[in-house]
Structures are given as C-alpha cells and as structure tokens.
Design a protein around this motif. Structure first.
Motif, PDB file in Angstrom:
ATOM      1  N   GLY A 127       2.882  17.439 -68.791  1.00 37.54           N
ATOM      2  CA  GLY A 127       2.330  16.195 -68.271  1.00 37.54           C
ATOM      3  C   GLY A 127       1.920  16.259 -66.818  1.00 37.54           C
ATOM      4  O   GLY A 127       1.292  15.331 -66.294  1.00 37.54           O
ATOM      5  N   GLU A 128       2.245  17.362 -66.162  1.00 37.54           N
ATOM      6  CA  GLU A 128       1.929  17.511 -64.746  1.00 37.54           C
ATOM      7  C   GLU A 128       0.697  18.379 -64.504  1.00 37.54           C
ATOM      8  O   GLU A 128       0.315  18.606 -63.350  1.00 37.54           O
ATOM      9  CB  GLU A 128       3.131  18.135 -64.023  1.00 37.54           C
ATOM     10  N   TYR A 129       0.069  18.871 -65.562  1.00 41.43           N
ATOM     11  CA  TYR A 129      -1.132  19.693 -65.395  1.00 41.43           C
ATOM     12  C   TYR A 129      -2.231  18.859 -64.726  1.00 41.43           C
ATOM     13  O   TYR A 129      -2.473  17.715 -65.118  1.00 41.43           O
ATOM     14  CB  TYR A 129      -1.652  20.191 -66.745  1.00 41.43           C
ATOM     15  N   ARG A 130      -2.894  19.439 -63.768  1.00 42.99           N
ATOM     16  CA  ARG A 130      -4.018  18.771 -63.117  1.00 42.99           C
ATOM     17  C   ARG A 130      -5.166  19.764 -62.979  1.00 42.99           C
ATOM     18  O   ARG A 130      -4.974  20.898 -62.563  1.00 42.99           O
ATOM     19  CB  ARG A 130      -3.619  18.248 -61.736  1.00 42.99           C
ATOM     20  N   MET A 131      -6.370  19.307 -63.340  1.00 34.63           N
ATOM     21  CA  MET A 131      -7.562  20.138 -63.203  1.00 34.63           C
ATOM     22  C   MET A 131      -8.680  19.311 -62.585  1.00 34.63           C
ATOM     23  O   MET A 131      -8.813  18.117 -62.878  1.00 34.63           O
ATOM     24  CB  MET A 131      -8.032  20.674 -64.565  1.00 34.63           C
ATOM     25  N   ALA A 132      -9.483  19.950 -61.793  1.00 32.29           N
ATOM     26  CA  ALA A 132     -10.688  19.292 -61.276  1.00 32.29           C
ATOM     27  C   ALA A 132     -11.699  19.136 -62.410  1.00 32.29           C
ATOM     28  O   ALA A 132     -11.780  19.985 -63.311  1.00 32.29           O
ATOM     29  CB  ALA A 132     -11.282  20.108 -60.137  1.00 32.29           C
ATOM     30  N   GLN A 133     -12.469  18.075 -62.392  1.00 32.47           N
ATOM     31  CA  GLN A 133     -13.441  17.822 -63.447  1.00 32.47           C
ATOM     32  C   GLN A 133     -14.443  18.961 -63.587  1.00 32.47           C
ATOM     33  O   GLN A 133     -14.872  19.307 -64.681  1.00 32.47           O
ATOM     34  CB  GLN A 133     -14.178  16.509 -63.188  1.00 32.47           C
TER      35      GLN A 133
END
Length: 253
Positions: A127-133
C-alpha cells in the motif's frame, strides 16, 4: 443481408501429416473469418479443430495465418478480400500442430515462467508503493498484450530457426522484461543485462515484424526491445552507468 459463396482453403491434419482442403462456403455481409470457420464446422467440416473464445479480439485464442499473414481470425473482416480471392487459413507456423488450426503454444508458457516476477523493494509495504504518472504511462502500453503469440510466431528468430527456441524468449517476453526494467520500484536487479545474457536479446535484429502483426498496435520494437538493448549496452559497457548502478544498487550487488 447479402451473401455469396467464397472459396476457402483450410489446413487439415495433425502432427504427422496434413493438407489444404478446399471448401466453398457461404459468407454474409459483415462477417469475419472466424464466422466462416464456424459455419464450416456446422455444415461441411464438423470435426474441424479451431481454438477460440471471446470473438472480440481480446483473448488471443483464434490466432492463425490467413493468406500467409499471422492474424486473429475474429478481427479479420471478410470484406477485406475480393469476392474471387481464395482465403487460405493455416495454423501458426512456428509452433507444433496438434490438429487442424490448433497448435501447441506451450513454448510461450515455458518462457513466461523463466521471467522473474516483479520484486518489490525491501521495507515498502504494497500500500506504500508510489510511482510518478510518467513512469506508469511509459510501460502501460505493454500491458495491453493479449498473448495471442502472433509476435512470437512471426519472429524469424524462432520461425526459421527451431534450434533458437531454447535460448530465445521471443518478443513477447523480452517486452515483459523491458516493462519490468522500466519499473522504478522493481528491485530484482539488472534485467536488461539478464535479458541479454540469459534470454537471447542479442538474437533480435529489430526487423519490426513483431510490431507489424500486433493486433493491439503495441510498438514492441521501438518502445520495448530497442530501449532494452540500449540499457543492456549501457550497463555492461558504459563506466558511468555501471558506477551509477553500483551506487544505487541497481545491479543487486
């Protein structure tokens, strides 16, 4: 609704022998090749073997070669052929025939299992994964693949050289490696070099035949295979990239 008789030539046989059989078959306005194959099953060739599922160009099951070109039967409209043109339907040439138009595509499942799956970074919960668009958009194109294996079938590396299959993953699975290599959260390691050394990336000479037959219009060569080759060369031979990999632990060492 207008209809006419059309001359079809369909390959019939198994892994030991076979031949092209001629059928005159009724064709109605708006139909696709798969409609005609189903009509043949219902009228003149009840034992004709063919693989299909969705009839909407999204499952990839009805792959065949139509007049020598790898296509989906459900997406090949009959109005693209002249009324007097013979329509020849044969099985995918790069894979062993089981019966009639059905081929054994297990080669592709074997190659799929050889590709290491996405490896999440340590200490980061799902749930903590973050990616730039921009990173999402870069590889989103490759997710459209319906696994019809037309690119695998038309690639001359395996189409014309059976002996290459053991060492070559084919465009579909090299594209998968490119997708993972572009993923900023993948912590597997150096996938580009792995593709070169373990999955036959060097066999590909970017003729773009895979791109030409893709029913989803994925630019396999330009957007996946060429960037993957460039990354493999950079990471193996560019000292600055090699140093950067070491610093940011992209090499996994």
């Amino acid at each position: 609704m207008s209809s006419h008789l059309h001359h079809f030539r369909v390959w019939r046989g198994d892994d030991t022998k076979g031949e092209l059989v001629d059928y005159p078959v009724e064709v109605n306005e708006g139909e696709v090749v798969l409609d005609v194959i189903h009509r043949l099953q219902a009228t003149e060739a009840g034992d004709l073997a063919v693989r299909w599922n969705c009839k909407a160009g999204k499952c990839g099951s009805c792959s065949a070669e139509i007049n020598g070109r790898p296509r989906l039967m459900c997406m090949t409209r009959m109005n693209t052929f002249d009324d007097e043109e013979i329509v020849t339907v044969t099985p995918l040439r790069s894979f062993p025939v089981i019966r009639d138009l059905v081929t054994d595509v297990s080669f592709n499942y074997t190659k799929a299992r050889e590709i290491p799956s996405f490896t999440p970074p340590e200490g980061v919960a799902p749930g903590e994964y973050r990616m730039a668009q921009v990173d999402v958009e870069r590889s989103q194109e490759f997710r459209k693949c319906i696994e019809c294996y037309l690119c695998q079938n038309t690639c001359h590396v395996v189409r014309d050289h059976e002996e290459n299959k053991e060492a070559f993953a084919g465009p579909r699975y090299l594209m998968r490696m490119a997708e993972l290599d572009m993923h900023p959260l993948d912590a597997h390691g150096n996938r580009a070099v792995e593709a070169q050394e373990e999955h036959g990336l060097g066999f590909c000479n970017i003729t773009k035949c895979c791109t030409e037959v893709c029913p989803e219009h994925i630019k396999i060569t330009d957007n996946a295979l060429i960037p993957l080759k460039e990354r493999a060369v950079d990471r193996k031979y560019d000292p600055l990239v090699w140093l950067g990999d070491k610093i940011f632990r992209r090499s996994g060492s």
